[in-house]
Design a protein around this motif. Structure first.
Motif, short mmCIF file in Angstrom:
data_model
loop_
_atom_site.label_atom_id
_atom_site.label_comp_id
_atom_site.label_asym_id
_atom_site.label_seq_id
_atom_site.Cartn_x
_atom_site.Cartn_y
_atom_site.Cartn_z
N LEU A 98 0.58 -27.00 24.40
CA LEU A 98 1.54 -26.91 23.08
C LEU A 98 1.09 -26.91 21.81
N VAL A 99 -0.24 -27.60 21.55
CA VAL A 99 -1.00 -27.59 20.59
C VAL A 99 -1.49 -26.15 20.28
N ALA A 100 -2.13 -25.55 21.34
CA ALA A 100 -2.70 -24.33 21.15
C ALA A 100 -1.63 -23.32 20.94
N TYR A 101 -0.54 -23.19 21.12
CA TYR A 101 0.76 -22.31 20.92
C TYR A 101 1.14 -22.40 19.68
N THR A 102 1.34 -23.85 19.42
CA THR A 102 2.37 -23.92 18.05
C THR A 102 1.53 -23.98 16.84
#
Length: 221
Positions: A98-102
């Motif tokens: 989620l961090v990598a995407y957001t």
């Protein structure tokens, strides 16, 4: 009417969603800010990395990224982020995905905010001897953050809803429990309504609060 909820930890599932959202939001803000700094950096290598990362990751579906974190990083490369059991490992890998995407969307929001800062302010900061990092930290980013509270609120709301993708790797958040309940119970419409209401409760106050802050802290030019 709501007897079908007995035996299911609905509040616990939504608490897992809140934890996923909170940790991913903090990580995305940090990584997204670093990416934004790279994209405006005078160093070609950093600028190229930031641009490539944003253009590649934002065009990959979140489900693919989450599955890669689980099946790729954990199963193939043995990256477990210190998780000793399946549940902890899945939670941490979901946060990583989620961090990598957001962070990509945080980066683009911040970069648009940087563009609202008059170029003369950055030039004046460099003229008095501030380095690029100091100019960014003391002059540009404070104003950029104030101008993009609204867009960042939208990113946070989207992140809250995107946590449902973590169910794909077995993280027991709200969507995972909803799927289990639909398989076991006959009240499909009511189950959907309960979980839809739960997400509204999570996202609506966030949007209203950050919308108010956006107007309150807007940079007057």
């Amino acid at each position: 009417m709501f007897d079908f909820l007995e035996g299911y930890d609905v509040l616990g599932a939504f608490w897992m969603t809140v934890k996923l959202t909170a940790l991913s939001a903090v990580g995305s803000l940090i990584w997204g800010t670093l990416l934004a700094a790279m994209r405006v950096s005078p160093v070609p290598l950093m600028r190229g990395f930031g641009t490539a990362y944003v253009n590649i990751v934002r065009n990959i579906p979140l489900t693919v990224i989450i599955l890669f974190c689980s099946a790729g990083l954990a199963d193939v490369f043995g990256v477990t982020l210190g998780g000793k059991d399946f549940d902890v490992q899945g939670f941490r890998l979901a946060v990583l995905g989620l961090v990598a995407y957001t962070a990509v969307f945080v980066c683009e929001a911040l970069r648009s905010g940087m563009n609202t800062v008059p170029l003369g302010q950055a030039e004046a900061a460099r003229a008095i001897g501030l380095s690029f990092t100091q100019t960014l930290r003391l002059v540009v980013l404070p104003q950029a953050f104030r101008s993009v509270i609204g867009p960042l609120a939208n990113v946070l709301i989207a992140l809250t809803k995107n946590t449902t993708v973590a169910a794909a790797i077995g993280v027991a958040e709200a969507a995972y429990l909803m799927k289990t309940m639909i398989e076991n119970e006959a009240q499909t419409l009511l189950i959907g309504a309960v979980f839809a209401f739960g997400f509204v409760v999570l996202t609506l106050p966030t949007g209203l609060l950050l919308g108010w802050l956006s107007k309150r802290l807007a940079v007057k030019r």
